[in-house]
Design a protein around this motif. Structure first.
Motif, PDB file in Angstrom:
ATOM      1  N   THR A  60       4.126  24.840  53.839  1.00 25.30           N
ATOM      2  CA  THR A  60       5.241  24.031  53.328  1.00 25.30           C
ATOM      3  C   THR A  60       6.461  24.937  53.357  1.00 25.30           C
ATOM      4  O   THR A  60       6.541  25.889  52.577  1.00 25.30           O
ATOM      5  N   VAL A 101      11.085  31.387  54.319  1.00 25.38           N
ATOM      6  CA  VAL A 101      12.505  31.198  54.012  1.00 25.38           C
ATOM      7  C   VAL A 101      12.828  31.612  52.567  1.00 25.38           C
ATOM      8  O   VAL A 101      13.930  32.062  52.285  1.00 25.38           O
ATOM      9  N   TYR A 102      11.856  31.498  51.651  1.00 24.49           N
ATOM     10  CA  TYR A 102      12.113  31.879  50.252  1.00 24.49           C
ATOM     11  C   TYR A 102      12.576  33.329  50.156  1.00 24.49           C
ATOM     12  O   TYR A 102      13.419  33.666  49.329  1.00 24.49           O
ATOM     13  N   GLY A 122       2.814  27.557  47.331  1.00 24.84           N
ATOM     14  CA  GLY A 122       3.062  26.129  47.199  1.00 24.84           C
ATOM     15  C   GLY A 122       2.247  25.332  48.195  1.00 24.84           C
ATOM     16  O   GLY A 122       1.730  24.261  47.879  1.00 24.84           O
ATOM     17  N   SER A 147       5.431  29.740  45.387  1.00 30.31           N
ATOM     18  CA  SER A 147       5.832  28.852  44.274  1.00 30.31           C
ATOM     19  C   SER A 147       5.074  29.033  42.967  1.00 30.31           C
ATOM     20  O   SER A 147       5.679  29.229  41.910  1.00 30.31           O
TER      21      SER A 147
HETATM   22  N1  GLU Z   1       6.863  26.711  50.057  1.00 33.11           N
HETATM   23  C1  GLU Z   1       6.169  27.969  50.074  1.00 33.11           C
HETATM   24  C2  GLU Z   1       5.587  28.249  48.706  1.00 33.11           C
HETATM   25  O1  GLU Z   1       5.908  27.564  47.773  1.00 33.11           O
HETATM   26  C3  GLU Z   1       7.021  29.147  50.502  1.00 33.11           C
HETATM   27  C4  GLU Z   1       7.854  28.932  51.719  1.00 33.11           C
HETATM   28  C5  GLU Z   1       8.737  30.103  52.052  1.00 33.11           C
HETATM   29  O2  GLU Z   1       8.398  31.225  51.733  1.00 33.11           O
HETATM   30  O3  GLU Z   1       9.791  29.842  52.630  1.00 33.11           O
HETATM   31  O4  GLU Z   1       4.815  29.131  48.507  1.00 33.11           O
END
Ligand code: GLU
Length: 319
Positions: free
Chosen positions: A193, A37-38, A148, A68
């Motif tokens: 995550t 989603v990022y 992350g 992250s």
């Molecule tokens: N939470 C993940 C991270 O910090 C990325 C999730 C995403 O790419 O949506 O690496």
């Protein structure tokens, strides 16, 4: 003659002045894997920013990154201007704790938070995994360094007193590779995550029978109690094929971060592009559907707000 020369000079000055109004400046936003989603957060922000390039001169790009930790490190090094990062890692970066011990990023600045990110475990249905404990002895994708999920997985393993020896295999595949690895029976489970729904888990459940695994118990409750950036979280039943019931876990927020070194007017224009076009932004991904402005400017932010963002929030009367 003298008069003429000064008129020409005046003309030159005013021409130069108009040219500097929309002086080009390139900005880069750190995201994550293409199926997460990022990536959509960064691409969506850039799309809105670039619609106004003729006025403010900003040209925005949002490449795929390791996630992250990689984004925070790139911003601290001045290689990127902004990026998406989990709220737990924003906290640790600013405070110099956990993975950021000895590497404190004091100039970290919060901009806003975005969607919630449950710590998500998904396993092949044939692997006999119905709880986090069942991951012992299995082949698990613990995530790429820089992500992350990898960093938060290490926190969870510490809380449980686990080492990597607990697993038959601990792979470090990126999100874009993990669904295929699950489908090809190279791993039994993957950790991510991430906001829901997302392309990576959709891809996984459409290639193989797979189930979401709850992440619960005393160690998890302890983490939630001890840390303001963790909270209980649920992946709703029916969101993915094979998981009809709600799945309980814990989670963080996705946040948008920058550095005190990034000029106020740059951050201001980026924030303005998002919130002046907020309905359009929310339509760009189903994980953005329930976003609320008042929560985004308050929840999950542990570094000080960047002054460019604060200026816009004050103008809107939100602060
Ligand atoms: N939470 C993940 C991270 O910090 C990325 C999730 C995403 O790419 O949506 O690496």
């Amino acid at each position: 003659m003298k008069l003429l020369r000064s008129l020409v000079a005046a003309g030159t000055v005013s021409l130069m002045a108009t040219a500097t109004v929309a002086q080009e400046r390139f900005i880069t936003i750190g995201t994550g894997g293409q199926t997460g989603v990022y990536f959509v957060v960064g691409q969506s922000i850039c799309r809105l920013v670039n619609r106004g390039s003729a006025d403010h001169g900003l040209k925005c790009t949002a490449p795929s990154t390791g996630g992250s930790i990689a984004n925070i490190n790139a911003i601290a090094a001045g290689d990127m201007d902004m990026g998406v990062a989990q709220s737990d890692w924003q906290y640790h970066a600013y405070n110099g704790s956990s993975q950021f011990e000895g590497n404190k990023f004091e100039k970290a600045r919060a901009v806003f938070s975005v969607h919630g990110e449950p710590f998500t475990v998904i396993a092949r249905a044939d692997a006999g995994i119905s709880s986090f404990e069942d991951l012992k002895g299995k082949r698990v994708n613990i995530g790429n360094p820089g992500s992350g999920q990898r960093a938060t997985m290490e926190v969870v393993m510490n809380a449980l007193g686990w080492s990597l020896d607990e697993f038959a295999l601990a792979s470090e595949l990126k999100p874009a590779e993990q669904a295929a690895a699950l489908g090809d029976n190279k791993v039994d489970a993957i950790i991510y995550t991430v906001g829901h729904p997302n392309g990576s888990i959709q891809e996984a459940v459409s290639t193989v029978d797979a189930v979401l695994v709850p992440v619960e118990g005393d160690a998890i409750d302890g983490l939630i109690e001890a840390n303001p950036f963790y909270a209980g979280a649920t992946v709703p039943g029916g969101m993915y094929k094979g998981s009809d019931a709600d799945t309980r876990t814990f989670g963080v927020k996705a946040t948008f971060v920058t550095s005190a070194d990034v000029p106020d007017d740059v951050v201001y224009e980026v924030v303005k592009a998002v919130f002046d076009n907020f309905d359009r932004f929310k339509r760009l991904h189903p994980a953005f559907e329930n976003l609320k402005e008042e929560e985004m400017i308050a929840d999950g932010l542990s570094a000080p707000l960047h002054p460019g963002a604060e200026k816009y929030y004050k103008e809107r009367g939100w602060m």
